[in-house]
Design a protein around this motif. Structure first.
Motif, PDB file in Angstrom:
ATOM      1  N   PHE A 160      10.586  15.181  81.269  1.00 13.80           N
ATOM      2  CA  PHE A 160      11.040  16.548  81.505  1.00 13.80           C
ATOM      3  C   PHE A 160      12.506  16.554  81.937  1.00 13.80           C
ATOM      4  CE2 PHE A 160      11.888  19.748  84.788  1.00 13.80           C
ATOM      5  CZ  PHE A 160      11.694  20.911  84.069  1.00 13.80           C
ATOM      6  N   TYR A 161      12.851  15.728  82.901  1.00 14.95           N
ATOM      7  CA  TYR A 161      14.207  15.704  83.462  1.00 14.95           C
ATOM      8  C   TYR A 161      15.222  15.283  82.403  1.00 14.95           C
ATOM      9  CZ  TYR A 161      18.055  14.780  86.641  1.00 14.95           C
ATOM     10  OH  TYR A 161      19.277  14.799  87.274  1.00 14.95           O
ATOM     11  N   TYR A 162      14.921  14.211  81.676  1.00 14.25           N
ATOM     12  CA  TYR A 162      15.865  13.719  80.668  1.00 14.25           C
ATOM     13  C   TYR A 162      16.019  14.688  79.498  1.00 14.25           C
ATOM     14  CZ  TYR A 162      15.918   9.261  83.157  1.00 14.25           C
ATOM     15  OH  TYR A 162      16.057   8.286  84.107  1.00 14.25           O
ATOM     16  N   SER A 163      15.011  15.511  79.246  1.00 16.05           N
ATOM     17  CA  SER A 163      15.141  16.500  78.172  1.00 16.05           C
ATOM     18  C   SER A 163      16.092  17.621  78.591  1.00 16.05           C
ATOM     19  CB  SER A 163      13.774  17.082  77.792  1.00 16.05           C
ATOM     20  OG  SER A 163      13.293  17.948  78.801  1.00 16.05           O
ATOM     21  N   LYS A 164      16.215  17.851  79.894  1.00 15.71           N
ATOM     22  CA  LYS A 164      17.096  18.908  80.392  1.00 15.71           C
ATOM     23  C   LYS A 164      18.490  18.400  80.757  1.00 15.71           C
ATOM     24  CE  LYS A 164      13.893  22.335  81.972  1.00 15.71           C
ATOM     25  NZ  LYS A 164      14.242  23.288  80.959  1.00 15.71           N
ATOM     26  N   TYR A 165      18.571  17.163  81.200  1.00 14.57           N
ATOM     27  CA  TYR A 165      19.835  16.622  81.700  1.00 14.57           C
ATOM     28  C   TYR A 165      20.153  15.313  80.989  1.00 14.57           C
ATOM     29  CZ  TYR A 165      18.952  19.987  85.389  1.00 14.57           C
ATOM     30  OH  TYR A 165      18.686  21.133  86.074  1.00 14.57           O
ATOM     31  N   GLU A 166      20.773  15.422  79.832  1.00 14.84           N
ATOM     32  CA  GLU A 166      21.144  14.248  79.059  1.00 14.84           C
ATOM     33  C   GLU A 166      22.249  13.481  79.773  1.00 14.84           C
ATOM     34  OE1 GLU A 166      22.262  13.975  74.685  1.00 14.84           O
ATOM     35  OE2 GLU A 166      20.870  15.672  74.776  1.00 14.84           O
ATOM     36  N   GLY A 167      22.171  12.183  79.738  1.00 18.93           N
ATOM     37  CA  GLY A 167      23.215  11.353  80.311  1.00 18.93           C
ATOM     38  C   GLY A 167      23.061  11.063  81.792  1.00 18.93           C
ATOM     39  N   ARG A 168      22.097  11.659  82.433  1.00 24.40           N
ATOM     40  CA  ARG A 168      21.868  11.378  83.856  1.00 24.40           C
ATOM     41  C   ARG A 168      20.844  10.265  83.993  1.00 24.40           C
ATOM     42  NH1 ARG A 168      21.907  17.000  87.226  1.00 24.40           N
ATOM     43  NH2 ARG A 168      23.943  17.725  86.533  1.00 24.40           N
ATOM     44  N   ARG A 169      20.796   9.675  85.180  1.00 28.83           N
ATOM     45  CA  ARG A 169      19.902   8.556  85.424  1.00 28.83           C
ATOM     46  C   ARG A 169      19.115   8.822  86.705  1.00 28.83           C
ATOM     47  NH1 ARG A 169      20.674   3.410  88.208  1.00 28.83           N
ATOM     48  NH2 ARG A 169      22.633   4.248  88.983  1.00 28.83           N
ATOM     49  N   LEU A 170      17.836   8.531  86.657  1.00 28.50           N
ATOM     50  CA  LEU A 170      16.989   8.651  87.854  1.00 28.50           C
ATOM     51  C   LEU A 170      16.789   7.267  88.466  1.00 28.50           C
ATOM     52  CD1 LEU A 170      14.209  11.099  86.623  1.00 28.50           C
ATOM     53  CD2 LEU A 170      16.023  11.599  88.265  1.00 28.50           C
ATOM     54  N   LYS A 171      16.887   7.207  89.773  1.00 29.51           N
ATOM     55  CA  LYS A 171      16.586   5.974  90.507  1.00 29.51           C
ATOM     56  C   LYS A 171      15.534   6.341  91.538  1.00 29.51           C
ATOM     57  CE  LYS A 171      18.649   2.413  93.380  1.00 29.51           C
ATOM     58  NZ  LYS A 171      19.876   1.958  94.040  1.00 29.51           N
ATOM     59  N   TRP A 172      14.350   5.819  91.366  1.00 28.14           N
ATOM     60  CA  TRP A 172      13.233   6.180  92.245  1.00 28.14           C
ATOM     61  C   TRP A 172      13.317   5.393  93.532  1.00 28.14           C
ATOM     62  CZ3 TRP A 172      10.296  10.236  90.944  1.00 28.14           C
ATOM     63  CH2 TRP A 172      10.337  10.649  89.633  1.00 28.14           C
ATOM     64  N   GLN A 173      13.199   6.101  94.655  1.00 31.71           N
ATOM     65  CA  GLN A 173      13.197   5.442  95.965  1.00 31.71           C
ATOM     66  C   GLN A 173      12.158   6.046  96.855  1.00 31.71           C
ATOM     67  OE1 GLN A 173      17.143   5.603  97.568  1.00 31.71           O
ATOM     68  NE2 GLN A 173      17.939   4.219  96.057  1.00 31.71           N
TER      69      GLN A 173
END
Length: 97
Positions: free
Chosen positions: A84-97
């Protein structure tokens, strides 16, 4: 510390919180639509906060994220949120903590 750098970071934190609420509302609406159109019911409720790295205090990660295994229910939700997130925000990266 009350200079402009501190104020900018604090403002960034408030923006992150507001944006995270909007993102989670959109994600939950999508999940509800998906659940109502399928026979799958139930699930695990999940809340995600998207935080900008430069605005928040850094801390040392004590557990390697690649070693830590989420329960299957959470892992499924995590993958759905990432999609969901990557479909809305191309080029961003998630880092789970």
């Amino acid at each position: 510390e009350c200079g402009s750098q501190f104020t900018n970071k604090l403002e960034g934190m408030f923006k992150d919180i507001d944006l995270s609420k909007d993102i989670m509302n959109s994600f939950q609406l999508q999940q509800q639509k998906r659940a109502s159109s399928s026979s799958v019911s139930g699930g695990v409720e999940m809340h995600v906060f998207i935080l900008t790295t430069g605005s928040w205090p850094a801390y040392n990660q004590t557990v390697d994220a690649n070693v830590f295994a989420l329960p299957p229910e959470l892992a499924t939700n995590q993958k759905e949120f990432e999609n969901f997130y990557y479909s809305k925000y191309e080029g961003r990266r998630l880092k789970w903590q």
